[in-house]
Design an enzyme around this catalytic site. Structure first.
Site, PDB file in Angstrom:
ATOM      1  N   GLY A 183      25.308  14.751 -36.036  1.00 56.37           N
ATOM      2  CA  GLY A 183      26.564  14.549 -36.749  1.00 56.37           C
ATOM      3  C   GLY A 183      27.731  15.267 -36.102  1.00 56.37           C
ATOM      4  N   HIS A 184      28.916  15.041 -36.637  1.00 57.10           N
ATOM      5  CA  HIS A 184      30.111  15.632 -36.018  1.00 57.10           C
ATOM      6  C   HIS A 184      30.141  17.148 -36.160  1.00 57.10           C
ATOM      7  CE1 HIS A 184      32.613  14.551 -39.893  1.00 57.10           C
ATOM      8  NE2 HIS A 184      31.495  15.168 -40.183  1.00 57.10           N
ATOM      9  N   ASN A 185      30.633  17.778 -35.104  1.00 62.08           N
ATOM     10  CA  ASN A 185      30.836  19.230 -35.072  1.00 62.08           C
ATOM     11  C   ASN A 185      29.541  20.030 -35.057  1.00 62.08           C
ATOM     12  OD1 ASN A 185      33.434  18.117 -36.863  1.00 62.08           O
ATOM     13  ND2 ASN A 185      33.905  19.579 -35.247  1.00 62.08           N
TER      14      ASN A 185
END
EC number: 2.3.1.191
Lengths: 343, 343, 343
Positions: free
Chosen positions: B237-239
Site C-alpha cells: 500500500g501507499h507510504n
C-alpha cells in the site's frame, strides 16, 4: 451469434427424456427467473424450484419427475451437467480469422491456422500449434510450446521454455514461468538468488484464470496435469504439482514444492504451505490454511466464524488465554475429585 | 548454455574443501534424486541424506563430515548458500543484444547498452540505465528512472516519476506506482479521491515477483530498501516502508503506511495492517494477520489448525461462546471454593 | 505543474473559516511533518496534533478551535474531506494530448477528444467516449463501451462486450470480463466448462485498483454500481453485485453471486463467500471470512490475534479440543451441583 436447436435434436445428442413438444425451438440458455420465450432454463439447485411455476422459459432442464409449470422439459439425472453441455453447444467460442496481425512481432514458428493478435510478441524458437488464438499484447518467450486449440486472452506473459498442452484457456494477466522464490541467506542477512532453471509443464484442457501466476521450477519442473481448472489470482509456487482434474477457486496460494492430488477441490483464498502432500479427492474449504500433509480423501476446514464486532472482541481475545483456561479446568477437576472423595 | 567447471576451480573461487578428485568436471546443478553424471548435487536439508547412497551425481555439496556415496564432494558449512553461488556461476542470465526493437516507442533516454524489447513504451523524460533489459509490452511512464543492470520481464507497468535502483529484477505483471487507496467520505457516503502525489523509490538488488503491485505514496513516498525480495502477488500500500534485505513470500498484503524493519521475513498470505511498525529481524508466519506493531525481534504467528470438516464444525463453533466458557469456569471456581471452605 | 492559491480563494470556493492572513499563498499540500513554506498541511488524525507546534507549513487545515503554531489556518469541521478537495484542485490529473498514437490498432470508434496510447488495441465495435484516456499496451475487446472522461492506465485488459461508465479510473494490470469460474462435473471427475455469456457493467465514478480482476456473469451480468472504489488485487467473481459507494480494500476476494449493499466498507484481505447477501452500510473488518449473509448494518469481524510463536503453539493447539473443553465444563457443573445438593 447463437444457433437455434429443437429439444428432440438436443436429446438425440445428449440423452435425457422430453416432456412436452419435441419440436420446441430454443436459441438461448437463461436462468428460470430471467428466461423468456425461446429460452431453455434449468433447475439444478432445489432452492429455485418455486420459480418453475412462474418461469417464462420455453423449456426447462430438470431432474425427474416432471413438474408443472414450464411448457416443455428435458428430464435428466444431472441437470447442471446437461445445462453445461447445451450451453457449450449454443455458444461455441468465436474463432477469429487465422493469421498474424501485421503489428505482431513473430520470431518463432506459428501454425497456419493459428491467430496471432495485435502487438503480440512471440520469441525465437517458440512453436504455436494449430488453431491457437493469442490475443493482443501477449508476450510469448523463446522456445515456448503451445498445443493446438489453446487460447490466450490479451496481455498474457509466458516466460521462455515453458509448455502448454492442447485446448488450454489462459485468461488475461496470467504469468507463466516467472522465477520461483528461491534465495540462500548470507551471514549479514543479504539474499543470494538461486537461479530458477526448471520449467512449467501444463497439460491439456487446463483453464487458468485472470491474474494467476505459475512459477517455473528451481531445478525440476512445476507440473499442472490435464484438466486442471485454476480460477483467478491463484499463486502457484515453484515445483508445485497439481493432479488431473483438480479445481482451485480464486485467490488460492500454493507454496513451493507442494503436491496436490487428482480431483481435489480447493476453496477460495485457501493457502497451502510448501513441501507437503495432499491426497487425491481431497476438498479444502475456502479460507483454510493447510499447514501439513493430508493423507486421506475427505473435506478439511479451518476457518473461524465472524461475529458482530463487540461479540468478536469479547470472545476472540480469549484465544490468547486458551491454554490457561485448559489449566483451570484441569485444576477444577482435581479439586472436585478430592472433595467428592471426602464427602 | 551452461559452462563446465572443475571442482578445484570452484573451490578456488568459493572456498570449501574437496573430497575426491579435484579435476571432476561438472556442468549442471541438479537434485540428489535426479542428478546424473556431470551433475553437481547438494545436500542442504537433512531429510534427503538417505539419497546420498543412491545419487548418480558426479559430486555433492554438503556440510562436513564427508559421507559415503558420491564419488566426490565439496565440504562447506553452508551447503545451500554454496549451491546458490555455484548455480549462479553456471547459469548467468542471458544478456539479449542491446538496442531498441523497431516496434518499441521510446520517448525517453535509453543507454546504448540497454535492450528495449518489442512493443515497449518508454515515456518522455524517462531515463533507462546501462545494461537494463526491458522485455516485450512493458509500459514505462514519464520521468521514470531505472538503474543500471535492472531487468524487467514482459508486461510490466511502471507509472510516471517512480525510481528503481540498479540490478533489480521485476517480473511480469508487476505494477509499480499506481495510486494508493485514499479517499475522504462525504456525508452521503460518496468518496472524494485524494490525489496520490508521492512516488515509489526502490533500492538496488530488489526482486519483485509476478503480479506484485506497489502503490505510490499519497504525499510522501513508498520506499523499498536495498536487497528486498518480494514474491508474487504481493500488495504494498501507499507510504509503506520495507527495510533492507527483508523477504516477503507470495500473496502478502501490506496496508498503507506500515513500516517493516530490516531483515524481516514474512510468510505467504500474511496480512499486515496499516499505520503500524514491525521491528528489524522479525519473522511473521504464513497466514498471520498482524494487527498491531511488533517491537521486538522474534517469530510471531496467528493461524488456526485445520481439521476434518466434522471435527472443525464441532470445535470451531465454540469460538462464538468462548467468553461464556470463561465465565462458566470462573463461576465453577467460586462455587468450588465455597464448598471447599465448608467441608 | 501545481497551481498557486490564496487561502481566501480556497475558502471562497470550499467554505471554512480563515485564521490569519487570507492572502497567504500556497502551492502544494504536504504533511505537517514534511511541509515547508508555501505548503498547506492538514490535521485530521488527533495523534499528529503535537506536530502543529513545529510545522513549517504556511497554513494548516484543521477542525476548530484554532491552535497555536501555524501562521495561518483554515478551520472546517471535516479537515480530511477539505484536504481531499484542495489536493484535487491543486493536482488536476494531467490531460495528455488527444488523438490516437500511430502504433495503436483501432478497429472501433474513438471520440475525437480521447487519447489512445502506444500499442493499444481497440477491437471492432468498441466505443470510446469523449476525453477518455487509454494508456500504452491496453487491450480493449470488441463492442466494449467506455464512458466519457474515464481513464485506463497502461496494460489493462477489457474483454468483449463489457461496459464502463463515465469518469472511471482503472489501474494497470486490471482485467475486466474474464470468464467466471463455472464448471459442471462428470462422473469421472472431469469438468465441463459452462460458457460465461454475461457481461460486466460498471457504473460512473468507479475506481479499480492495480491487478484487480472482475469476472463477467455466467448468464446474467456482474454489476459494479456508481461510485464504488476497489483497491488493488481484488477478485470479483461472476454475477457479483456491489452497491453504490461501497469501498473495498486490497486483496479482498468475493465469490460468485455474492451481493454487497451500498456504502459498505470491506477491510483488506477479507473474503466473502458466494451466494450470500450483505446489507447496506455494513463494515467488514480486514481479514474476516464472511461465510453467511449479513442482514443488518454494523461492523463484523472474525480474525484471530497473533502471538509470539511459542505462546501461539501453546494456545492455538487447544482449538482442536475446544469441544472437549466445553464437555469437561458441563461435567464439572453437574458433579459440583450434585455435591452442593449433598452438603
Amino acid at each position: 451469434m447463437a444457433v437455434a436447436l429443437r429439444l428432440d435434436e438436443i436429446v438425440a445428442r445428449l440423452g435425457g427424456e422430453i416432456v412436452g413438444a419435441g419440436d420446441t425451438a430454443i436459441s438461448r440458455i437463461a436462468t428460470l427467473e430471467h428466461a423468456g420465450p425461446g429460452d431453455l432454463a434449468f433447475l439444478a439447485n432445489p432452492r429455485y424450484r418455486h420459480q418453475l411455476a412462474s418461469t417464462r422459459a420455453s423449456a426447462v432442464i430438470m431432474a425427474p419427475p416432471a413438474a408443472n409449470g414450464p411448457a416443455a422439459a428435458i428430464l435428466t439425472s444431472q441437470p447442471y451437467l446437461y445445462y453445461a453441455r447445451v450451453a457449450q453447444w449454443l455458444n461455441p467460442p468465436p474463432m477469429p480469422e487465422s493469421g498474424v496481425h501485421p503489428s505482431a512481432v513473430v520470431e518463432g514458428e506459428v501454425a497456419a491456422t493459428a491467430c496471432i493478435g495485435p502487438n503480440v510478441w512471440i520469441g525465437p524458437g517458440a512453436r504455436i500449434g494449430a488453431d491457437v488464438v493469442i490475443a493482443a499484447n501477449c508476450s510469448i518467450g523463446a522456445e515456448v510450446e503451445i498445443g493446438s486449440g489453446s487460447r490466450l486472452a490479451a496481455n498474457v506473459a509466458v516466460y521462455p521454455r515453458n509448455r502448454l498442452g492442447a485446448r488450454c484457456l489462459v485468461h488475461s494477466g496470467v504469468v507463466i514461468g516467472a522465477d520461483g522464490f528461491g534465495f540462500a541467506r548470507e551471514a549479514d542477512g543479504a539474499w543470494v538468488k538461486i537461479p530458477q532453471m526448471g520449467r512449467v509443464l501444463i497439460g491439456d484442457d487446463v483453464e487458468i484464470g485472470a491474474g494467476t501466476t505459475i512459477d517455473r521450477g528451481a531445478l525440476d519442473d512445476t507440473v499442472i496435469a490435464d484438466g486442471v481448472k485454476l480460477d483467478n489470482q491463484i499463486q502457484v509456487g515453484h515445483n508445485v504439482k497439481i493432479g488431473a482434474h483438480s479445481a482451485l477457486a480464486g485467490c488460492v496460494g500454493i507454496a513451493g514444492s507442494a503436491v496436490i492430488g487428482a480431483r481435489c477441490t480447493v476453496g477460495g483464498a485457501a493457502v497451502i504451505l510448501g513441501h507437503l502432500e495432499i491426497a487425491d479427492d481431497v476438498n479444502v474449504s475456502a479460507g483454510t490454511l493447510v499447514a501439513k500433509s493430508i493423507k486421506e480423501a475427505g473435506t478439511y476446514s479451518g476457518t473461524v466464524p465472524f461475529l458482530e464486532h463487540g461479540d468478536w472482541l469479547k470472545n476472540f481475545s480469549r484465544l490468547r488465554h486458551l491454554d490457561a483456561m485448559a489449566d483451570k479446568i484441569r485444576a477444577l477437576e482435581q479439586r472436585l475429585a478430592a472433595l467428592e472423595k471426602k464427602s
